[in-house]
Write a protein that holds these residues in place. Sequence first.
Motif, mmCIF file in Angstrom:
data_model
loop_
_atom_site.group_PDB
_atom_site.id
_atom_site.type_symbol
_atom_site.label_atom_id
_atom_site.label_comp_id
_atom_site.label_asym_id
_atom_site.label_seq_id
_atom_site.Cartn_x
_atom_site.Cartn_y
_atom_site.Cartn_z
ATOM 1 N N LEU A 192 0.842 -1.200 0.000
ATOM 2 C CA LEU A 192 0.000 0.000 0.000
ATOM 3 C C LEU A 192 0.875 1.248 0.000
ATOM 4 C CD1 LEU A 192 -2.875 -0.859 2.523
ATOM 5 C CD2 LEU A 192 -3.019 -0.712 0.045
ATOM 6 N N TYR A 193 1.941 1.228 0.823
ATOM 7 C CA TYR A 193 2.863 2.364 0.913
ATOM 8 C C TYR A 193 3.517 2.623 -0.448
ATOM 9 C CZ TYR A 193 7.131 4.871 2.287
ATOM 10 O OH TYR A 193 8.150 5.775 2.384
ATOM 11 N N TRP A 194 3.993 1.556 -1.092
ATOM 12 C CA TRP A 194 4.687 1.698 -2.366
ATOM 13 C C TRP A 194 3.742 2.249 -3.442
ATOM 14 C CZ3 TRP A 194 9.798 1.479 -3.043
ATOM 15 C CH2 TRP A 194 10.284 1.467 -4.356
ATOM 16 N N HIS A 195 2.505 1.756 -3.465
ATOM 17 C CA HIS A 195 1.539 2.256 -4.451
ATOM 18 C C HIS A 195 1.242 3.730 -4.207
ATOM 19 C CE1 HIS A 195 1.058 -1.645 -6.079
ATOM 20 N NE2 HIS A 195 0.474 -2.150 -5.021
ATOM 21 N N PHE A 196 1.182 4.125 -2.923
ATOM 22 C CA PHE A 196 0.949 5.541 -2.609
ATOM 23 C C PHE A 196 2.079 6.403 -3.180
ATOM 24 C CE2 PHE A 196 2.089 9.129 0.033
ATOM 25 C CZ PHE A 196 0.941 9.888 -0.071
ATOM 26 N N VAL A 197 3.320 5.945 -2.983
ATOM 27 C CA VAL A 197 4.474 6.687 -3.502
ATOM 28 C C VAL A 197 4.402 6.755 -5.031
ATOM 29 C CG1 VAL A 197 7.000 6.674 -3.655
ATOM 30 C CG2 VAL A 197 5.883 6.094 -1.500
ATOM 31 N N ASP A 198 3.926 5.672 -5.645
ATOM 32 C CA ASP A 198 3.724 5.644 -7.098
ATOM 33 C C ASP A 198 2.703 6.715 -7.511
ATOM 34 O OD1 ASP A 198 3.786 4.859 -9.730
ATOM 35 O OD2 ASP A 198 2.507 3.113 -9.463
ATOM 36 N N ILE A 199 1.609 6.826 -6.762
ATOM 37 C CA ILE A 199 0.566 7.802 -7.109
ATOM 38 C C ILE A 199 1.109 9.231 -7.005
ATOM 39 C CG2 ILE A 199 -1.619 8.813 -6.296
ATOM 40 C CD1 ILE A 199 -2.527 5.960 -5.656
ATOM 41 N N ILE A 200 1.940 9.498 -5.986
ATOM 42 C CA ILE A 200 2.551 10.833 -5.880
ATOM 43 C C ILE A 200 3.325 11.140 -7.159
ATOM 44 C CG2 ILE A 200 4.303 12.216 -4.657
ATOM 45 C CD1 ILE A 200 1.732 11.941 -3.112
ATOM 46 N N TRP A 201 4.090 10.156 -7.647
ATOM 47 C CA TRP A 201 4.858 10.383 -8.873
ATOM 48 C C TRP A 201 3.938 10.567 -10.078
ATOM 49 C CZ3 TRP A 201 9.447 12.096 -9.965
ATOM 50 C CH2 TRP A 201 9.840 12.095 -11.304
ATOM 51 N N ILE A 202 2.822 9.823 -10.106
ATOM 52 C CA ILE A 202 1.867 9.939 -11.212
ATOM 53 C C ILE A 202 1.400 11.393 -11.342
ATOM 54 C CG2 ILE A 202 -0.539 9.390 -11.797
ATOM 55 C CD1 ILE A 202 0.078 6.481 -11.051
ATOM 56 N N TYR A 203 1.298 12.116 -10.214
ATOM 57 C CA TYR A 203 0.929 13.539 -10.268
ATOM 58 C C TYR A 203 2.157 14.437 -10.497
ATOM 59 C CZ TYR A 203 -3.930 12.800 -9.139
ATOM 60 O OH TYR A 203 -5.238 12.418 -9.209
ATOM 61 N N LEU A 204 3.291 14.081 -9.891
ATOM 62 C CA LEU A 204 4.483 14.923 -10.058
ATOM 63 C C LEU A 204 4.923 14.975 -11.512
ATOM 64 C CD1 LEU A 204 6.839 14.087 -7.041
ATOM 65 C CD2 LEU A 204 5.449 16.118 -7.430
ATOM 66 N N PHE A 205 4.822 13.848 -12.211
ATOM 67 C CA PHE A 205 5.330 13.788 -13.589
ATOM 68 C C PHE A 205 4.667 14.832 -14.495
ATOM 69 C CE2 PHE A 205 4.955 11.724 -17.868
ATOM 70 C CZ PHE A 205 6.243 12.022 -18.278
ATOM 71 N N PRO A 206 3.323 14.867 -14.643
ATOM 72 C CA PRO A 206 2.746 15.907 -15.517
ATOM 73 C C PRO A 206 2.932 17.312 -14.956
ATOM 74 C CG PRO A 206 0.996 14.674 -14.427
ATOM 75 C CD PRO A 206 2.279 13.954 -14.129
ATOM 76 N N LEU A 207 2.892 17.456 -13.621
ATOM 77 C CA LEU A 207 2.977 18.809 -13.053
ATOM 78 C C LEU A 207 4.372 19.410 -13.232
ATOM 79 C CD1 LEU A 207 0.889 18.521 -9.757
ATOM 80 C CD2 LEU A 207 0.248 19.607 -11.907
ATOM 81 N N LEU A 208 5.426 18.595 -13.136
ATOM 82 C CA LEU A 208 6.779 19.139 -13.237
ATOM 83 C C LEU A 208 7.326 19.083 -14.665
ATOM 84 C CD1 LEU A 208 8.367 17.643 -9.989
ATOM 85 C CD2 LEU A 208 7.593 19.982 -10.356
ATOM 86 N N TYR A 209 7.040 18.004 -15.393
ATOM 87 C CA TYR A 209 7.702 17.788 -16.684
ATOM 88 C C TYR A 209 6.882 18.273 -17.877
ATOM 89 C CZ TYR A 209 11.163 14.743 -14.459
ATOM 90 O OH TYR A 209 12.167 14.247 -13.682
ATOM 91 N N LEU A 210 5.572 18.392 -17.723
ATOM 92 C CA LEU A 210 4.725 18.586 -18.908
ATOM 93 C C LEU A 210 4.037 19.945 -18.948
ATOM 94 C CD1 LEU A 210 3.040 15.055 -19.123
ATOM 95 C CD2 LEU A 210 5.006 15.877 -20.397
ATOM 96 N N ILE A 211 4.686 21.025 -18.452
ATOM 97 C CA ILE A 211 4.054 22.347 -18.539
ATOM 98 C C ILE A 211 4.341 22.946 -19.912
ATOM 99 C CG2 ILE A 211 3.758 24.590 -17.448
ATOM 100 C CD1 ILE A 211 5.150 23.520 -14.999
ATOM 101 N N ASP A 212 3.304 23.237 -20.663
ATOM 102 C CA ASP A 212 3.445 23.952 -21.945
ATOM 103 C C ASP A 212 4.521 23.361 -22.855
ATOM 104 O OD1 ASP A 212 1.433 25.688 -22.052
ATOM 105 O OD2 ASP A 212 2.603 27.513 -21.771
ATOM 106 N N ARG A 213 4.543 22.048 -22.998
ATOM 107 C CA ARG A 213 5.556 21.382 -23.823
ATOM 108 C C ARG A 213 5.331 21.634 -25.310
ATOM 109 N NH1 ARG A 213 10.534 19.165 -22.293
ATOM 110 N NH2 ARG A 213 10.358 18.731 -20.088
ATOM 111 N N HIS A 214 4.131 22.032 -25.709
ATOM 112 C CA HIS A 214 3.784 22.099 -27.128
ATOM 113 C C HIS A 214 4.356 23.337 -27.813
ATOM 114 C CE1 HIS A 214 0.789 25.033 -25.844
ATOM 115 N NE2 HIS A 214 0.535 24.211 -24.858
ATOM 116 N N LYS A 215 4.860 24.318 -27.024
ATOM 117 C CA LYS A 215 5.295 25.575 -27.664
ATOM 118 C C LYS A 215 6.764 25.505 -28.081
ATOM 119 C CE LYS A 215 1.824 28.467 -25.533
ATOM 120 N NZ LYS A 215 1.499 29.103 -24.257
#
Lengths: 95, 229
Positions: free
Chosen positions: B206-229
Amino acid sequence: MSEHISSPRLYVGIWLSLMVLTVVTVVAAQIDLGAFNTIVALTIASLKAVLVVLFFMHVKYAHERMIKPVIAAALFFLFLLLALSMADFATRLWI
Amino acid sequence: MSDSEVAVHNPALRHHFAEVEQQRNASSLGMWLFLVTEVMFFGGMFCAYLVYRTAHFGDFAAASSTLDLKLGTINTAVLILSSLTVVMAVWAAQTGKQKALVMYLLLTIVLGLAFLGVKGVEYAEKFEKHHVPGPTFHFAGAIPGHPDHPADPRHAEMFFSLYFVMTGMHAVHMIIGIGLFAFLAFKASRGAYTPAYFTPIENAGLYWHFVDIIWIYLFPLLYLIDRHK
């Protein structure tokens, strides 16, 4: 004991879905959708999180009935934190 | 109560619980309550991120576009695969496959270390480019879509501060998780977990999956801002 045991096939299916959604979110970020880029990215992330919670964390088959209210409470207080903070910071220039 | 019931008393059942299922439910609920506190712990950082990203969107997009999208995507795939190996470890414990349980736990450790290794490569690149907040911080990127409009380095520095705090706390959680799985793999190899008792495997999962979910949100929020420009 009457615990639920999911099949490895279901787990692999969920894993494949998560991988496909990861590819979709990276591809969608390259397309100009205006303000919807953020909405699409967060919707896909939430979809992935729901898959992980329901199937990998076994909430769909949980016997303990309090787990779902506990998750709902966590989401509610997270919503309060984000919404009330933004109600302050996003409206400071409205005076 | 008949004598036969006493004779088959489950050694894994603690005496303050009426039955095994109640014991499992109690430990599972306790783990979920802990995860709720973790949601609020990371929630504070997500809130700070939301406030600054809203205020300085262009500068955040400029800073975000310097992150290595390929490495970020690879790490997302590695972490999702490790979630699969964890859930397979729980399955192996449920069905009494001891060798498979140890193997899946070790695989999870390898994948976790791979994630941290890639993260280390990314961090090293930040040091080389002087993108680490502090006296030597330097940022000269333009706002995506506006090549003649340089980003404010102070706001880019705020992005990198949040980047390091959020991915850093995430990495600390992964290091703890890897330690947990190393301990559990050792215990499992000595036969500590059976289909009647595998609560530590389940809760670490359960702990490991929770840490996975945090990354699932961190990835688009940190890496994918306005990539199309």
